[in-house]
Each structure stands twice: as structure tokens, then as C-alpha cells.
Scaffold this motif. Structure first.
Motif, PDB file in Angstrom:
ATOM      1  N   VAL A  50      43.107  43.269  -2.604  1.00 15.67           N
ATOM      2  CA  VAL A  50      41.860  43.810  -3.143  1.00 15.67           C
ATOM      3  C   VAL A  50      42.162  44.818  -4.239  1.00 15.67           C
ATOM      4  CG1 VAL A  50      39.963  45.358  -2.535  1.00 15.67           C
ATOM      5  CG2 VAL A  50      40.420  43.333  -1.141  1.00 15.67           C
TER       6      VAL A  50
ATOM      7  N   VAL B 260      36.748  41.811   3.859  1.00 23.91           N
ATOM      8  CA  VAL B 260      37.770  42.726   3.362  1.00 23.91           C
ATOM      9  C   VAL B 260      38.460  43.263   4.604  1.00 23.91           C
ATOM     10  CG1 VAL B 260      38.220  44.937   2.259  1.00 23.91           C
ATOM     11  CG2 VAL B 260      36.606  43.324   1.219  1.00 23.91           C
TER      12      VAL B 260
ATOM     13  N   LEU C 283      41.447  40.593   0.568  1.00 24.82           N
ATOM     14  CA  LEU C 283      40.302  39.709   0.730  1.00 24.82           C
ATOM     15  C   LEU C 283      40.772  38.574   1.644  1.00 24.82           C
ATOM     16  CD1 LEU C 283      37.397  39.257  -0.351  1.00 24.82           C
ATOM     17  CD2 LEU C 283      38.415  37.918  -2.196  1.00 24.82           C
TER      18      LEU C 283
ATOM     19  N   PRO D  42      35.476  49.041  -1.559  1.00 27.47           N
ATOM     20  CA  PRO D  42      36.120  47.771  -1.172  1.00 27.47           C
ATOM     21  C   PRO D  42      35.114  46.628  -0.978  1.00 27.47           C
ATOM     22  CG  PRO D  42      36.946  49.603   0.164  1.00 27.47           C
ATOM     23  CD  PRO D  42      35.813  50.141  -0.644  1.00 27.47           C
TER      24      PRO D  42
END
Lengths: 343, 343
Positions: B117, B80, B98, B123
Motif C-alpha cells: 500500500v 487493507v 492490499l 490506508p
């Protein structure tokens, strides 16, 4: 002695083999011919099919899909039989039926397991080209293998009852077919008569290398009916999303003990994952209800048209069964092995 | 040292491991932060996913589904990341995506491999419960395993990123779920928190026997993500027509040499045939196009509703990655292993 009207000759399981069956594992017996009760028919064996699965039924553990043969019980087997006497409304004396009489001249049946053979010019065809091994080839190749035009199909025991049909039907579906067989004669037959694109000798020490050369685009379907070293040669050549219908592993049927190392399972698992392989076992008994009619229809047409050729290896006389059976497990037959028991 | 605005810290592959990776196989480097060209974005890594497949990419041969990591190249991995600077019209500075930045602070991307994301509260969930391992569990269990109510599903690494989702989704589908995990804590968690019907310790010398007791109706689906002795315990318990989705075999990832005997392949082939097993490998990369949206939709709903629980094992700092990775290959993590690289 030959088949008679009053004596039932039969082979029973005398002892469980460790490894290859020998004469001592069978006992020849003579009993009286049984008399049918109401609802039964008396069958006389004309042709007896000899198939590798029978070896599994000789083990005490049994294969799971069918009961093990008990010591002293007749060896089992599919037959083309003639109805000698009938007390069953659906069957007439004189009629030919596909039956499961086993390795003997006579048996009784309640009719549940009988299928009329009809008017085949060659009754043994009901055990060979239209029989269980051909049906095995049909279901495994088409339903699990699903060959596409241009794909490469590899099958061992290429001139045998299963392999010869796998290869010929795969060719009909537009696939390229590479066979593996025992000896130059069988290989020549697979290419010249059955139309395989290539056929390799399983005794060739360079088999793995030659298989690679014969499959320049890799292998999309490996029809597994033998196991053993052929599988090792095939594994590195399998393409992404290759399919492996598993119908037998004759190379291991006579294994008396756990195989020595190295352990090949991790390499298989790795290949299954990395190449997204599908390996699927099937037992043909499961598929009669759903697929037999389609098989019978397609195969009869293909045989009639000459696009699928059937070779039978017919041995004469029930006495020949034990040696012929052992020979088949070593690959000595050439074509579907059938015993001609009575005229 | 911590992440900075001007230095890109990274781990590159220094040497190819034989067996378990050790510190000597990674080299820590510091380079300058690259500058995005037109059409590129500069990404800063916030969370790095550590997954068993990375071990395969460290081998020279590579796994086939993705290229091997070259010596001196950064270790790969899903991340992430925050967009730090963008010269790409679809991405804004500050946005979370991502990405596949690997084991480093910064990387450039042309945007092709980036997925927004969105507004996840956590996250790291994009790498765990909504990430590749959970998607692997979803596809393998549902599309290959196809669990039916009342069937028994067995999965190893039961509290891991894949196994925990396999078990919970199987329960949702009405199956009975037996997990295998390393240690009493993990087993307790699998039963108490994840709702598994039972969970066995893989270190238990009587594992095979206990597995039999825990699966009185046999096993219908074995989700293969570990290989090794668990597979041996499972094989005799498989039911007719059992399915084995193969997504990994972590027990063998570090095998430096061919495994010693006995050869377990003949026994597997025999079981595949006699039990009509289906064993099918899959690589999750193949399934994003067709199945990712369904997964994302279902899993987000299940996580939101609390019927699928996600446990993350978050280690702090990029420096922790090599040891955490090696520990994961030995089963030391408890939950989805994620490195928290930057706030």
C-alpha cells in the motif's frame, strides 16, 4: 400493364401498416413520365431491390437514419436504372447507373446519388453481391465482428442477401460458420453451396439445443440481423469477449405493440457484463465514404473467383413488388430479392 | 467481540439469498488464527471493502468472472491488511498491503495477490479512490466511453465509489456530467462537492422528464452501473453513436426470478441499431495488467491536487458488515463503503 415509354407506373404508400404490410397499404398509380430539367437525368428502372429496411420507412416515426415515407409518396428503393435522357454532363443516355428510383418506372435525378454500374455481366449484381446488403455484411462482420481464424460465427437468414455474405466472408477469414435459415432447402444450400460448416432450421423446436451442439466451442461472433428467438438461443452460448454487430432485427419489424414479457433485458445486460460482450449497431449509410471502395474491390474479386457465391431471387414485374416484399419479411425469398422491372 | 490476537472472527456464507441478503445468509464464526508456512504471510485485516459484485458471488451459478462462494466458505473481499508474521522474503512484518482477506480478521497469503500500500495517509484510500471501484470507473469511462469535450455523460449512483469517479473524471475531460443519486443530500453533494453539472433524484417520479430537461443535447455516454428504471429513462435520450460501458446492474442483482414484462429487449435492439450504439461490458480484473499503472499514476495525482474528491462511508467493526452490505445494495451508503475492522 408493362412498362411503357409514356406512362410512369408506381407504388405509393397508401396507409401505414400495423404489422405485416398487405396490399391495402400500397396504391398503384399511373402518372406521366417527367421531363429532365437542366442538370438532371431521366432514369428508367430495370431492377428494383427489395430490402427489409423499407418496412421501417413505412412507419410514421421512421427509423432515424432516413426519413419516413409520406402517405401518397412513392415507396423508396435502390435500383439499377438506365439513363433515358440526360441534361447532366456526367451521364450519357443508355448508361446503366445505381440509383434510388424507388418502386416506379421512371424518376429524375440530379446525379448526386448515382453511381455508374459499369460493365457487369449481370446488372442486378449491383443490388445483390455488390450491393448494399453485401456491403452491410462486409462492414459489420469485418469492422465490428473482426473474425479470427478458428472462431465460431453464427448468422441467421443464412441464405439471404446479408447472411450469405457474412458466412462466406467469415469462412474466408478462417472462422467456423453456423447458419440458421428457414427450411431444409435453404439449410442444404448454405452448407453445400455456400460452404457453411452447419446450418440449422429456424423452425426446429429444438433450435437452442441444436445450436449448442453445432457450436461446441461457443460463439465468438453473432451477426444480428433477425432478433427474436434466434437471439435467445445464441445468448447462452456466447463466449467471453464475443461481438454482436447489430444490423437488423427483422423479427421485430412488424411488431405492432410492445412485446409481452418476460423482460429479457436484464438477462442481456447480465450477459454483456459477465461475458464482456460488445454489441454495436451500425447503419451502412455511414460507411460508404470510408469503406465502400475496399468492399467493392474485395467483393468483386471474391465473386469473380467464385469464392463468394451470390444467389438472387428475381421476381418479374413491378406488380409483383408488394407481395414479394411482404413475403421477404416472412422469410419466403431464397436469395437476394430483386424485382425485374424492365428488360 | 473485537479483533484479538488469538481468535479469527469471520463471516461465512450460510445460505444463498433469493433477493436481498439478510442476516440468516451469513454465519459468524470464530476459529483459530492460522500459522504461516514457508513462503506465506499472516495478514490481519484493517479495512474491508464492501462492493456490489460480492452479491453475485453469493449465487450458486456465480458470475463467470470469479468462482461462486461455497456454502460455509468465508465471504470474499479486498482488504487493507497488515503483515503480522512473514515467512515470505518480499514482505516484512508491520507492512501494509492490499490483499483479499475477505470478511475475516486473519488470513494466510502466498504473496501472489498482495500489493504494498505504501505510505498513504489514509490506508482506506487503497480501497476507495485508488481501489478497484475507481479503477473500474477509469477504464470504463476512458477506454470504452472515450468522452470528448462538450459531450454529455450520465452516471447513476453518482456519489458511489464508481459513479463519483466517473463523473469527476468526465468533467476533467471537458464533458458535461449529469448524475443520478438517491436523495437530495447525495444530489447536492454531487453538484456542490463533486462538480457535477446536475444531479437528479432517482426516486423522483418524473425522473425521465427531468433527465430530458437536464440533457438538452442528448446523452453521449451512459455509464451503466445500476440498470433498472434509470436505463429506461436514458435510452430515448441517447445520441447517435452513444457509448454504454456496462460495469454493473445493481438494480437486478437481487432479482430472484425472471423479470415480468413487457419485454424491453426489442426496444433496446432497435435503439442499438438506429442510433449505432455501442454497448460493451467489462470486468475490471481483465485490465490490471495493461491499465493499472496509468490509473494509479493519474488518480493519485488528481486526488492529491484535489480535482478528484473521494468520500468514504466507513462503518466500524466486522460485525457491521452484513447489514452495511445489504444497505449498500439498497443505496443506503453515501460514499465508498469500507468496514474498519482493526486499528
Amino acid at each position: 400493364m408493362l412498362q411503357s415509354d409514356t406512362v410512369n407506373r408506381r407504388y405509393v404508400l397508401a396507409a401505414r401498416p400495423q404489422g405485416l404490410p398487405a396490399p391495402a397499404h400500397f396504391r398503384f398509380e399511373q402518372t406521366s413520365v417527367p421531363t429532365p430539367n437542366h442538370g438532371e437525368v431521366l432514369l428508367r428502372t430495370l431492377y428494383l431491390s427489395l430490402d427489409p429496411y423499407m418496412r421501417n420507412l413505412m412507419d410514421e416515426a421512421g427509423p432515424g437514419y432516413a426519413p419516413s415515407i409520406g402517405i401518397g409518396e412513392p415507396m423508396v428503393g435502390a435500383t439499377v436504372s438506365r439513363v433515358v435522357a440526360s441534361r447532366h454532363p456526367a451521364f450519357q443516355a443508355g448508361e446503366l447507373v445505381l440509383a434510388n428510383a424507388g418502386w416506379q418506372d421512371y424518376t429524375l435525378s440530379d446525379g448526386m446519388d448515382l453511381t455508374p454500374v459499369g460493365t457487369l455481366r449481370q446488372p442486378a449484381l449491383a443490388l445483390s453481391g455488390l450491393g448494399m446488403p453485401a456491403f452491410t455484411a462486409y462492414v459489420g462482420l469485418l469492422d465490428i465482428g473482426n473474425p479470427q481464424p478458428g472462431e465460431t460465427v453464427v448468422v441467421a437468414a443464412a441464405t439471404g442477401a446479408v447472411g450469405s455474405v457474412v458466412g462466406q466472408v467469415a469462412r474466408l477469414k478462417g472462422a467456423r460458420v453456423v447458419g440458421i435459415a428457414g427450411g431444409a432447402d435453404k439449410c442444404k444450400y448454405a452448407v453445400d453451396e455456400l460452404g457453411f460448416d452447419a446450418c440449422l432450421d429456424r423452425h426446429d423446436p429444438a433450435l437452442a439445443q441444436r445450436l449448442g451442439a453445432a457450436c461446441p466451442d461457443g460463439i465468438d461472433i453473432y451477426f444480428e440481423n433477425v432478433g427474436g428467438p434466434v437471439f435467445d438461443a445464441v445468448l447462452p452460448l456466447l463466449n467471453l469477449r464475443a461481438r454482436i454487430p447489430v444490423c437488423g432485427f427483422i423479427a421485430h419489424y412488424n411488431d405492432a405493440v410492445t412485446s409481452a414479457g418476460p423482460d429479457r433485458l436484464p438477462a442481456l445486460t447480465k450477459a454483456v457484463l459477465q461475458k464482456r460482450l460488445r454489441m454495436e449497431g451500425f447503419i451502412i449509410l455511414d460507411h460508404y465514404e470510408r469503406r465502400y471502395d475496399a468492399f467493392r474491390h474485395d467483393m468483386a474479386r471474391w465473386i469473380e473467383a467464385g469464392v463468394v457465391k451470390v444467389r438472387e431471387d428475381i421476381v418479374e414485374g413491378l406488380e409483383a413488388a408488394p407481395a414479394a416484399f411482404a413475403g421477404m419479411l416472412e422469410g419466403k425469398n431464397f436469395g437476394k430479392l430483386v424485382v425485374h422491372v424492365a428488360p
